[in-house]
Write a protein that holds these residues in place. Structure first.
Motif, short mmCIF file in Angstrom:
data_model
loop_
_atom_site.label_atom_id
_atom_site.label_comp_id
_atom_site.label_asym_id
_atom_site.label_seq_id
_atom_site.Cartn_x
_atom_site.Cartn_y
_atom_site.Cartn_z
N ASP A 57 0.84 -1.21 0.00
CA ASP A 57 0.00 0.00 0.00
C ASP A 57 0.87 1.25 0.00
O ASP A 57 0.61 2.20 -0.75
CB ASP A 57 -0.93 0.02 1.22
CG ASP A 57 -2.01 -1.04 1.16
OD1 ASP A 57 -2.22 -1.64 0.08
OD2 ASP A 57 -2.64 -1.28 2.21
N LEU A 58 1.89 1.25 0.84
CA LEU A 58 2.80 2.41 0.91
C LEU A 58 3.50 2.63 -0.43
O LEU A 58 3.59 3.76 -0.92
CB LEU A 58 3.83 2.20 2.03
CG LEU A 58 4.86 3.31 2.19
CD1 LEU A 58 4.21 4.55 2.77
CD2 LEU A 58 5.99 2.84 3.08
N LEU A 59 3.97 1.55 -1.05
CA LEU A 59 4.64 1.66 -2.35
C LEU A 59 3.67 2.16 -3.41
O LEU A 59 4.05 2.94 -4.29
CB LEU A 59 5.24 0.32 -2.75
CG LEU A 59 6.36 -0.20 -1.84
CD1 LEU A 59 6.71 -1.64 -2.20
CD2 LEU A 59 7.59 0.70 -1.90
N LEU A 64 5.09 3.70 -6.89
CA LEU A 64 6.24 2.86 -7.21
C LEU A 64 5.85 1.43 -7.58
O LEU A 64 6.67 0.69 -8.09
CB LEU A 64 7.21 2.82 -6.02
CG LEU A 64 7.79 4.16 -5.60
CD1 LEU A 64 8.59 4.01 -4.32
CD2 LEU A 64 8.64 4.74 -6.72
N ARG A 65 4.64 1.06 -7.28
CA ARG A 65 4.18 -0.30 -7.51
C ARG A 65 3.62 -0.46 -8.92
O ARG A 65 3.37 0.51 -9.62
CB ARG A 65 3.06 -0.59 -6.51
CG ARG A 65 3.21 -1.90 -5.83
CD ARG A 65 2.10 -2.19 -4.88
NE ARG A 65 0.83 -1.63 -5.33
CZ ARG A 65 -0.22 -1.55 -4.57
NH1 ARG A 65 -0.18 -1.99 -3.35
NH2 ARG A 65 -1.33 -1.04 -5.01
N THR A 66 3.38 -1.72 -9.32
CA THR A 66 2.82 -2.01 -10.64
C THR A 66 1.45 -1.35 -10.80
O THR A 66 1.17 -0.74 -11.82
CB THR A 66 2.67 -3.53 -10.84
OG1 THR A 66 3.94 -4.12 -10.62
CG2 THR A 66 2.19 -3.85 -12.23
N VAL A 77 8.57 -0.01 -10.04
CA VAL A 77 9.97 0.01 -9.62
C VAL A 77 10.11 -0.46 -8.18
O VAL A 77 11.18 -0.37 -7.59
CB VAL A 77 10.64 1.39 -9.81
CG1 VAL A 77 10.77 1.72 -11.28
CG2 VAL A 77 9.88 2.47 -9.07
N ALA A 78 9.03 -1.01 -7.60
CA ALA A 78 9.10 -1.51 -6.23
C ALA A 78 7.96 -2.49 -5.99
O ALA A 78 6.89 -2.38 -6.59
CB ALA A 78 9.02 -0.36 -5.24
N GLU A 79 8.20 -3.46 -5.12
CA GLU A 79 7.16 -4.37 -4.68
C GLU A 79 7.57 -4.98 -3.34
O GLU A 79 8.75 -4.97 -2.99
CB GLU A 79 6.89 -5.48 -5.70
CG GLU A 79 7.95 -6.54 -5.76
CD GLU A 79 7.62 -7.65 -6.74
OE1 GLU A 79 6.76 -8.49 -6.40
OE2 GLU A 79 8.23 -7.69 -7.80
N ALA A 80 6.59 -5.50 -2.63
CA ALA A 80 6.84 -6.17 -1.34
C ALA A 80 6.42 -7.62 -1.47
O ALA A 80 5.42 -7.92 -2.11
CB ALA A 80 6.05 -5.49 -0.24
N THR A 81 7.20 -8.50 -0.87
CA THR A 81 6.86 -9.93 -0.87
C THR A 81 7.47 -10.59 0.36
O THR A 81 8.23 -9.96 1.09
CB THR A 81 7.33 -10.61 -2.18
OG1 THR A 81 6.72 -11.90 -2.27
CG2 THR A 81 8.84 -10.74 -2.24
N ILE A 109 11.61 -5.90 0.13
CA ILE A 109 11.13 -4.88 -0.80
C ILE A 109 12.04 -4.86 -2.02
O ILE A 109 13.26 -4.76 -1.89
CB ILE A 109 11.17 -3.47 -0.15
CG1 ILE A 109 10.42 -3.45 1.19
CG2 ILE A 109 10.66 -2.40 -1.11
CD1 ILE A 109 8.95 -3.72 1.11
N ARG A 110 11.43 -4.98 -3.20
CA ARG A 110 12.21 -4.86 -4.44
C ARG A 110 12.25 -3.39 -4.83
O ARG A 110 11.22 -2.73 -4.91
CB ARG A 110 11.58 -5.65 -5.59
CG ARG A 110 12.29 -5.38 -6.93
CD ARG A 110 11.66 -6.09 -8.11
NE ARG A 110 10.26 -5.85 -8.33
CZ ARG A 110 9.74 -4.86 -9.06
NH1 ARG A 110 10.53 -3.95 -9.62
NH2 ARG A 110 8.44 -4.75 -9.21
N LEU A 111 13.43 -2.90 -5.09
CA LEU A 111 13.62 -1.56 -5.65
C LEU A 111 14.35 -1.71 -6.97
O LEU A 111 15.33 -2.45 -7.06
CB LEU A 111 14.41 -0.66 -4.70
CG LEU A 111 13.76 -0.34 -3.37
CD1 LEU A 111 14.66 0.58 -2.55
CD2 LEU A 111 12.40 0.31 -3.56
#
Length: 184
Positions: A57-59, A64-66, A77-81, A109-111
């Motif tokens: 949610d923050l990304l 920054l998220r898809t 350019v970012a995701e959480a998993t 977190i992917r950046l």
């Protein structure tokens, strides 16, 4: 994240060279306070947890998220998993101490964005000890890190001054430093 040309996964816990804590340029105790203030961690019965959906949610809010929260396309350019890596990958072990074979749940977190659109596997990257991108070469990123620190530290200092926060800060700091990892 747009300042990062290479894809890299950062664990939200840890104070090692690949952690989000280090990327934030904050001391672990200050990073713990930021996690509390932003509600990226929760404490229930003295157990600290984090939810990758809250990070997503923050990304998304930061574009920054898809996909944005409203469904529009984002920058991706970012995701959480969540991954289950070996615990000692994120601990500073004394020289000569052998790493354990224990695994633990860890949010990463992917950046950065892959040029070809394929996604790196966080657990493979972390367990293969892939070198993190050379952030010191990105003057823009260093400037953003410095500005983040300048902006957040007055709030962190105020949060730490409140005596009611002492115990929860300690709990989250232990969580950040992996002294309480939920092991499998």
């Amino acid at each position: 994240a747009a300042s990062i040309n290479d894809v890299f996964w950062f664990p939200v816990q840890g104070d090692c060279e690949i952690s989000l804590c280090l990327l934030s340029m904050l001391e672990p105790i200050d990073y713990a306070c930021v996690l509390l203030m932003t509600k990226l961690v929760q404490i229930r019965s003295k157990i600290v947890t984090t939810n990758p959906d809250r990070w997503s949610d923050l990304l998304g809010e930061a574009n920054l998220r898809t996909k944005h929260l409203d469904g529009r396309d984002g920058k991706d350019v970012a995701e959480a998993t969540v991954i289950w890596p070996y615990v000692d990958l994120f601990r500073r072990l004394p020289e000569g101490v052998k790493a354990s074979e224990k695994k633990a749940k860890l949010v990463v977190i992917r950046l950065g964005k892959d040029e070809d659109g394929t996604r790196s596997r966080a657990s493979l990257q972390l367990t293969s000890k892939v070198e993190r991108p050379g952030f010191n070469r990105s003057i823009r990123l260093v400037g953003l890190q410095r500005q983040f620190r300048i902006d957040v530290m007055p709030h962190v200092k105020e949060f730490k001054r409140n005596p009611e926060n002492k115990d929860i800060i300690k709990l989250v700091l232990e969580w950040v430093l992996h002294t309480d990892l939920e092991e499998d």
